[in-house]
Scaffold this active site. Structure first.
Site, PDB file in Angstrom:
ATOM      1  N   GLY A  26       0.832  -1.200   0.000  1.00  0.00           N
ATOM      2  CA  GLY A  26       0.000   0.000   0.000  1.00  0.00           C
ATOM      3  C   GLY A  26       0.864   1.245   0.000  1.00  0.00           C
ATOM      4  O   GLY A  26       2.074   1.180   0.245  1.00  0.00           O
ATOM      5  N   GLN A  38       2.923  10.069   1.736  1.00  0.00           N
ATOM      6  CA  GLN A  38       4.243   9.457   1.550  1.00  0.00           C
ATOM      7  C   GLN A  38       4.946   9.943   0.285  1.00  0.00           C
ATOM      8  O   GLN A  38       6.153   9.758   0.146  1.00  0.00           O
ATOM      9  CB  GLN A  38       4.123   7.930   1.494  1.00  0.00           C
ATOM     10  CG  GLN A  38       3.682   7.320   2.819  1.00  0.00           C
ATOM     11  CD  GLN A  38       3.619   5.811   2.722  1.00  0.00           C
ATOM     12  OE1 GLN A  38       2.617   5.258   2.300  1.00  0.00           O
ATOM     13  NE2 GLN A  38       4.698   5.142   3.094  1.00  0.00           N
ATOM     14  N   CYS A  90       7.076  -0.199   6.950  1.00  0.00           N
ATOM     15  CA  CYS A  90       6.501   0.934   6.218  1.00  0.00           C
ATOM     16  C   CYS A  90       7.556   1.455   5.263  1.00  0.00           C
ATOM     17  O   CYS A  90       8.726   1.582   5.636  1.00  0.00           O
ATOM     18  CB  CYS A  90       6.097   2.030   7.211  1.00  0.00           C
ATOM     19  SG  CYS A  90       5.441   3.503   6.420  1.00  0.00           S
ATOM     20  N   LEU A  91       7.148   1.781   4.049  1.00  0.00           N
ATOM     21  CA  LEU A  91       8.094   2.302   3.064  1.00  0.00           C
ATOM     22  C   LEU A  91       8.714   3.618   3.521  1.00  0.00           C
ATOM     23  O   LEU A  91       9.794   3.977   3.078  1.00  0.00           O
ATOM     24  CB  LEU A  91       7.391   2.490   1.713  1.00  0.00           C
ATOM     25  CG  LEU A  91       6.854   1.211   1.062  1.00  0.00           C
ATOM     26  CD1 LEU A  91       6.022   1.550  -0.162  1.00  0.00           C
ATOM     27  CD2 LEU A  91       7.989   0.265   0.695  1.00  0.00           C
ATOM     28  N   HIS A 105      -3.302   0.610   8.274  1.00  0.00           N
ATOM     29  CA  HIS A 105      -1.997   1.254   8.085  1.00  0.00           C
ATOM     30  C   HIS A 105      -2.113   2.474   7.158  1.00  0.00           C
ATOM     31  O   HIS A 105      -1.615   3.561   7.474  1.00  0.00           O
ATOM     32  CB  HIS A 105      -1.007   0.233   7.517  1.00  0.00           C
ATOM     33  CG  HIS A 105       0.385   0.741   7.328  1.00  0.00           C
ATOM     34  ND1 HIS A 105       1.457   0.293   8.066  1.00  0.00           N
ATOM     35  CD2 HIS A 105       0.892   1.667   6.473  1.00  0.00           C
ATOM     36  CE1 HIS A 105       2.552   0.933   7.663  1.00  0.00           C
ATOM     37  NE2 HIS A 105       2.245   1.773   6.695  1.00  0.00           N
ATOM     38  N   GLU A 106      -2.804   2.299   6.021  1.00  0.00           N
ATOM     39  CA  GLU A 106      -2.873   3.394   5.047  1.00  0.00           C
ATOM     40  C   GLU A 106      -3.790   4.520   5.515  1.00  0.00           C
ATOM     41  O   GLU A 106      -3.490   5.700   5.314  1.00  0.00           O
ATOM     42  CB  GLU A 106      -3.306   2.875   3.668  1.00  0.00           C
ATOM     43  CG  GLU A 106      -2.405   1.806   3.063  1.00  0.00           C
ATOM     44  CD  GLU A 106      -0.916   2.148   3.074  1.00  0.00           C
ATOM     45  OE1 GLU A 106      -0.564   3.334   3.005  1.00  0.00           O
ATOM     46  OE2 GLU A 106      -0.109   1.200   3.165  1.00  0.00           O
ATOM     47  N   HIS A 113      -1.963   6.667   7.827  1.00  0.00           N
ATOM     48  CA  HIS A 113      -1.093   7.630   7.143  1.00  0.00           C
ATOM     49  C   HIS A 113      -1.850   8.907   6.791  1.00  0.00           C
ATOM     50  O   HIS A 113      -1.293  10.003   6.843  1.00  0.00           O
ATOM     51  CB  HIS A 113      -0.572   7.035   5.826  1.00  0.00           C
ATOM     52  CG  HIS A 113       0.723   6.295   5.938  1.00  0.00           C
ATOM     53  ND1 HIS A 113       1.870   6.848   6.463  1.00  0.00           N
ATOM     54  CD2 HIS A 113       1.079   5.037   5.551  1.00  0.00           C
ATOM     55  CE1 HIS A 113       2.868   5.965   6.408  1.00  0.00           C
ATOM     56  NE2 HIS A 113       2.408   4.853   5.860  1.00  0.00           N
TER      57      HIS A 113
HETATM   58 NI    NI Z   1       3.407   3.079   5.598  1.00  0.00          NI
END
Ligand code: NI
Length: 176
Positions: free
Chosen positions: A47, A52, A90-91, A133-134, A137
């Site tokens: 995701g 981000q 997480c990226l 998670h998304e 964000h």
């Molecule tokens: Ni993340």
């Protein structure tokens, strides 16, 4: 379509609440969504959320392996049930993974990229984890805020074969 740079956790935009999208009939929004899908796939993520890539907007994309890509505009969690501990990365927090608290089931509503209302009822497993998670964000929340304990965050090998995964990669439910 383009792969965008992914911001890391020291960027303030990751701690801001994204603005709601007023209309999906907008070429720049459609381009952003396409670029986010490209960026997520390029990073082997499950995701990606607009903050981000530096856009403080209520837009996220999720792609669970072997399922259709999910575009979420202005998503809202309507209901959560249960609690479980899952491993997560997480990226925007490269090089780390942690053990976090997540819900067992998650129900959300959102708009799709064409502005049509969608609802996902009682998602479980990796999808439930990715939705939480998304959507976190989009509200300035990182998985680091949900650690089971401070010490439940660990470094992973910088050159590990395992790709950096957004949300998860090794969910702990049986059968996955
Ligand atoms: Ni993340």
């Amino acid at each position: 379509m383009a792969v965008l740079p992914i911001l890391t956790a020291d960027h303030a935009v990751l701690r801001q609440k994204g603005k709601k999208i007023r209309t999906s009939a907008n070429a720049s929004l459609q381009r952003l969504i396409d670029d986010m899908i490209d960026t997520m796939r390029d990073a082997y993520g499950v995701g990606l959320a607009a903050p981000q890539v530096g856009k403080s907007l209520q837009v996220a994309v999720i792609e669970i392996p072997e399922q259709e890509v999910l575009v979420l505009v202005n998503p809202e969690i309507i209901k959560r049930t249960g609690q479980r501990q899952v491993e997560e990365g997480c990226l925007s927090v490269p090089g780390y993974r942690g053990l976090v608290w997540r819900s067992e089931t998650v129900t959300i509503k959102a708009l799709n990229r064409r502005g049509k209302e969608i609802r996902i009822n009682r998602a479980t497993g990796l999808l439930a984890q990715a939705l939480e998670h998304e959507i976190d964000h989009l509200n300035g929340i990182l998985y680091l805020d949900h650690l089971v304990a401070h010490e439940k965050l660990w470094k992973i090998e910088p050159h590990a074969v395992v790709p950096e995964t957004e949300a998860a990669g090794m969910p702990q439910e049986p059968g996955r």
